[in-house]
Design an enzyme around this catalytic site. Structure first.
Site, PDB file in Angstrom:
ATOM      1  N   THR A   1      34.961  38.993  37.405  1.00 25.52           N
ATOM      2  CA  THR A   1      35.724  39.714  38.431  1.00 25.52           C
ATOM      3  C   THR A   1      35.416  39.201  39.740  1.00 25.52           C
ATOM      4  O   THR A   1      34.768  39.551  40.584  1.00 25.52           O
ATOM      5  CB  THR A   1      35.023  41.383  38.306  1.00 25.52           C
ATOM      6  OG1 THR A   1      35.018  41.652  37.256  1.00 25.52           O
ATOM      7  CG2 THR A   1      35.618  42.172  39.517  1.00 25.52           C
ATOM      8  N   HIS A   2      36.053  37.866  39.686  1.00 25.02           N
ATOM      9  CA  HIS A   2      35.688  37.022  41.080  1.00 25.02           C
ATOM     10  C   HIS A   2      37.141  36.552  41.372  1.00 25.02           C
ATOM     11  O   HIS A   2      37.473  35.415  41.672  1.00 25.02           O
ATOM     12  CB  HIS A   2      34.943  35.795  40.485  1.00 25.02           C
ATOM     13  CG  HIS A   2      33.478  36.068  40.194  1.00 25.02           C
ATOM     14  ND1 HIS A   2      32.555  35.303  39.316  1.00 25.02           N
ATOM     15  CD2 HIS A   2      32.929  37.311  40.304  1.00 25.02           C
ATOM     16  CE1 HIS A   2      31.480  35.737  39.215  1.00 25.02           C
ATOM     17  NE2 HIS A   2      31.643  36.915  39.556  1.00 25.02           N
TER      18      HIS A   2
END
Lengths: 594, 203
Positions: free
Chosen positions: A520-521
């Site tokens: 989740t970057h």
């Protein structure tokens, strides 16, 4: 019907995660009346994340109970402009949060600082390797703010989290056992590093024998009873193995609820409204400032909240979406390569290496924590010579043990059938004898990877969905493969290892796949910089086009570095807040000349 | 809790018909057959999937189903069918049953047939992928969801479960035995409901 208009507030903050609650804390204490709008629900670390109920792998890790509901908000995705983008109908590759604390409650707690050269990527590479080293198909640029400028803020956030680690560079002095490549720290970590399990320890020994430089992963999983500078009490980590995708009811993983919200919630200048879905930001008649935001309140009624100053603190992707649906800033057009909102979206390259031990090494993988790892940074950033490699960037290699939850953790050696009796036996025989290595790499920006609005699909509020056009750049595939090969060499050097295999989400000749979880970057799309032609905000996080709008989070990154984003983006947040308090609020106006 | 004899009563399926349940049992037992540890159906995987289909996941929670559903999707764009999981299973099983009768097949033929179904480029292929995902979830999820009966999956790998506190053990590298599994509900077997009998048998 015109929306109901509320009395004006000083500062309107959109999003109740790490950056939003921190902005509220700092600005409320500076005398500003702050209203936080959070689209998700009320929840609290003490009452919502307690074991054993929180330790429900199905509910939280696979049914995504803490994450954004795609029925309300999702995006469409395609690899390139020749494809039709289609909705991300189910969460997969990344997991944005929702609710008080945002994604900050379900992070792993891997708490990094950027390398000094990460923040000046273009000028650094051009200086070391020549003007033409970065190819014309890459839109890499400097951040416009340096490591030395961010250092006090990176340090302060480590104190907010009670970070556990081992310094490698204290005021320029090299310290054994820490990261020899890191920029100078003004102070040591507030807490000692985590206790390491056998798999990570054997990785560190192998790396050391190879002349590499292992160190414990910097962690916001706290190792001692600790009180942070805001007065929050944190407790030692239990190594329970329910970190990423879960909240931590032990108060052992720093999160925005216990570290920030609890310390500001009763302040007279602080107000938060939950279940408040912002629809758009409104602009003044001359378009030069924003006047407030329209949102749906908990009864589903439209409300207008006017404000003198607006802070955009949603998740990276939703900040960009909100700009696009509100007409803030000029949208990026890949045809003409002009405009800025949506430009330089990038992601993270993640490859994995599985090493399997013989029966003499029992790893007990269920004893884990989100940031429980031993790392080498020898192939990250520009810590190694890129002259003949044909790519820029790099990644860290970590041996980590963050969970042994059995739905998600079923490592089997290469060549195992996908199901059936042999698969079952392999799962059973290898569960307790596996080392989990990750290559966590940078991702550079290109003119063809970008975000805009989808022409077809809408969200639950009738707004066009965000459209993501993305595939891993050739540069990143080469980089990721190179660093993965180095990781496999270390894995083969580890004691008692019988087999090693690698898998790469950014493999050469493959395409980015939005289905399997990666990280989740998501970064970029509203990037920071010193030139309004190539950045949405100036180096203080202030929009060039609307001086009373400040932008926070990983949407600011001009390209992605090899590290997890929370440390860098919180360093930027405190940097922006310092300049808001000191320079902007006493005298509102542009902080830089365009 | 119901009266003392209730657990012995034949509990009806919440979602499946008996025919569907029998077909399901054959498929999930190809995925996870019996050895020293139970087969998927013996561990309650069919019960687990039945419960999932009858509740929020089956009804499409967490699934964006707004039209249109154009042709030409590439695999990396993910699920693009217009069905909830419950619809996918109901319609998929009906069609798949036309393609072969497990009752006439031995174990090898069953495995080959499931392999063939999984390689199809239509929604039967998607159905098999979904069932494989659900099977692993049912075998290894907390028993409160009716699978992993008597901690079959957790015992197999040595996962101690939901009560987890290892601060003093994580860096003791020559360590003791894995603690016995305990789930969220504390029960000895994790759940008071044994798997339902698959009428007609799965084998």
């Amino acid at each position: 019907m015109a929306p109901r208009t509320l009395p004006k507030t000083d500062v309107l903050i959109i999003g109740g995660g790490w950056t939003g609650l921190t902005a509220a804390y700092e600005l409320a204490h500076a005398g500003q009346r702050c209203v936080v709008l959070e689209r998700g629900k009320q929840r609290h670390t003490a009452t919502s994340f307690g074991a054993p109920e929180e330790h429900d792998e199905l509910k939280y890790a696979h049914r995504y109970e803490h994450m954004v509901d795609v029925k309300k908000e999702t995006l469409t995705f395609r690899h390139n402009r020749d494809q039709q983008a289609l909705p991300m109908r189910r969460l997969g590759s990344f997991l944005p949060g929702s609710g008080l604390g945002g994604a900050g409650i379900h992070w792993n707690g891997q708490l990094w600082r950027p390398l000094p050269s990460d923040l000046e990527m273009r000028s650094h590479y051009e200086e070391r390797y020549g003007k033409d080293f970065i190819g014309p198909d890459l839109s890499i640029q400097d951040w416009g703010v340096t490591y030395d400028e961010l250092e006090p803020h990176l340090d302060f956030f480590e104190r907010i989290c009670g970070a556990a680690g081992q310094a490698g560079n204290l005021n320029g002095e090299a310290l054994a056992g820490g990261n020899v490549f890191e920029g100078p720290r003004s102070a040591d970590y507030p807490n000692p590093p985590m206790r390491q399990p056998i798999s990570n320890t054997l990785f560190g020994k192998a790396a050391e024998r190879m002349g590499l430089n292992p160190f414990p992963m910097p962690s916001a999983n706290v190792t001692k009873a600790y009180v942070n500078p805001y007065g929050a009490q944190l407790h030692p980590c239990t190594y329970c193995g329910f970190c990423e995708r879960f909240g931590c009811g032990y108060y052992a993983k720093a999160d925005p609820i216990i570290c920030v919200y609890d310390r500001i919630k009763d302040h007279e200048n602080f107000e938060i409204r939950l279940n408040a879905q912002v629809l758009r930001i409104e602009k003044s008649e001359d378009g030069k400032t924003a006047t407030g935001a329209i949102y749906l309140d908990e009864n589903g009624e439209e409300v207008f909240q006017p404000a003198d100053t607006i802070c955009m603190n949603a998740y990276a992707l939703w900040n960009v979406h909100l700009m696009l649906v509100s007409g803030l800033g000029k949208p990026y057009d890949p045809e003409t390569r002009t405009g800025v909102v949506g430009r330089n979206y990038s992601y993270q390259t993640v490859a994995g290496v599985d090493a399997f031990f013989d029966d003499s090494v029992k790893t007990d993988p269920y004893m884990g924590a989100g940031a429980l790892g031993v790392v080498i940074d020898d192939y990250n950033g520009d810590n190694f010579d890129h002259s003949d490699l044909g790519f820029v960037g790099g990644g860290y290699i970590a041996c980590k043990q963050y969970h042994g939850r059995p739905i998600g953790y079923q490592p089997v050696p290469e060549g195992t059938p996908k199901w059936g009796a042999e698969w079952k036996r392999a799962v059973r025989e290898n569960y307790n004898h596996h080392a989990d290595l990750v290559v966590h790499g940078s991702s550079v920006s290109t003119p063809e990877n970008y975000l805009d609005l989808d022409p077809t699909w809408t969200d639950a509020y009738g707004r066009p969905l965000l459209r993501m056009t993305f595939d891993f750049p050739e540069n990143d595939r080469k980089m990721s493969d190179y660093v993965m090969q180095r990781a496999m060499e270390v894995a083969r050097e580890m004691d008692n290892v019988t087999s090693v295999s690698g898998s790469n989400n950014a493999a050469i000749d493959s395409h980015y796949d939005i289905v399997p979880y990666q990280t989740t970057h998501n970064v970029g799309g509203a990037v920071i910089g010193t030139d309004p032609e190539t950045s949405v905000v100036n180096r203080y996080g202030q929009m060039w086009d609307h001086h009373n709008v400040f932008v926070f989070g990983a949407c600011l990154f001009p390209q992605n570095l090899g590290y997890n984003p929370t440390g860098p983006l919180m360093g930027l947040a405190y940097w922006t807040l310092e300049h808001m308090k000191r320079d902007y609020l006493p005298n509102p106006g542009p902080l830089m000349d365009a | 809790m119901q009266h003392a004899f209730a657990a012995r009563d034949d509990r009806p399926w919440a979602f499946f018909t008996n025919d569907e349940a029998r077909w399901m049992a054959a498929v999930v037992d190809v995925f996870i057959p019996q050895d020293e540890f139970p087969a998927a159906s013996q561990a309650g995987v069919v019960d687990f999937i039945d419960y999932q289909m009858a509740t929020a996941y089956g009804a499409g929670k967490g699934l964006y189903l707004e039209p249109p559903f154009p042709d030409g999707a590439v695999a990396e764009q993910g699920y693009q069918l217009e069905f909830t999981p419950a619809q996918l299973l109901r319609q998929g099983i009906e069609q798949a049953r036309q393609l072969g009768d497990f009752a006439t097949m031995d174990a090898t033929a069953r495995a080959d047939h499931v392999e063939d179904l999984s390689n199809r480029d239509d929604f039967i292929g998607t159905l098999i992928a979904e069932l494989w995902k659900l099977t692993r979830q049912g075998y290894f999820a907390d028993p409160i969801y009716l699978g992993n009966h008597d901690y079959a999956g957790w015992r197999m790998v040595g996962f101690p479960g939901a009560h987890a506190y290892y601060t003093e053990r994580v860096d003791e590298h020559e360590r003791s035995v894995t603690p016995p599994p305990r789930g969220i509900a504390h029960d000895r077997g994790g759940s008071p409901y044994p798997p339902r009998a698959i009428r007609g048998g799965s084998d």
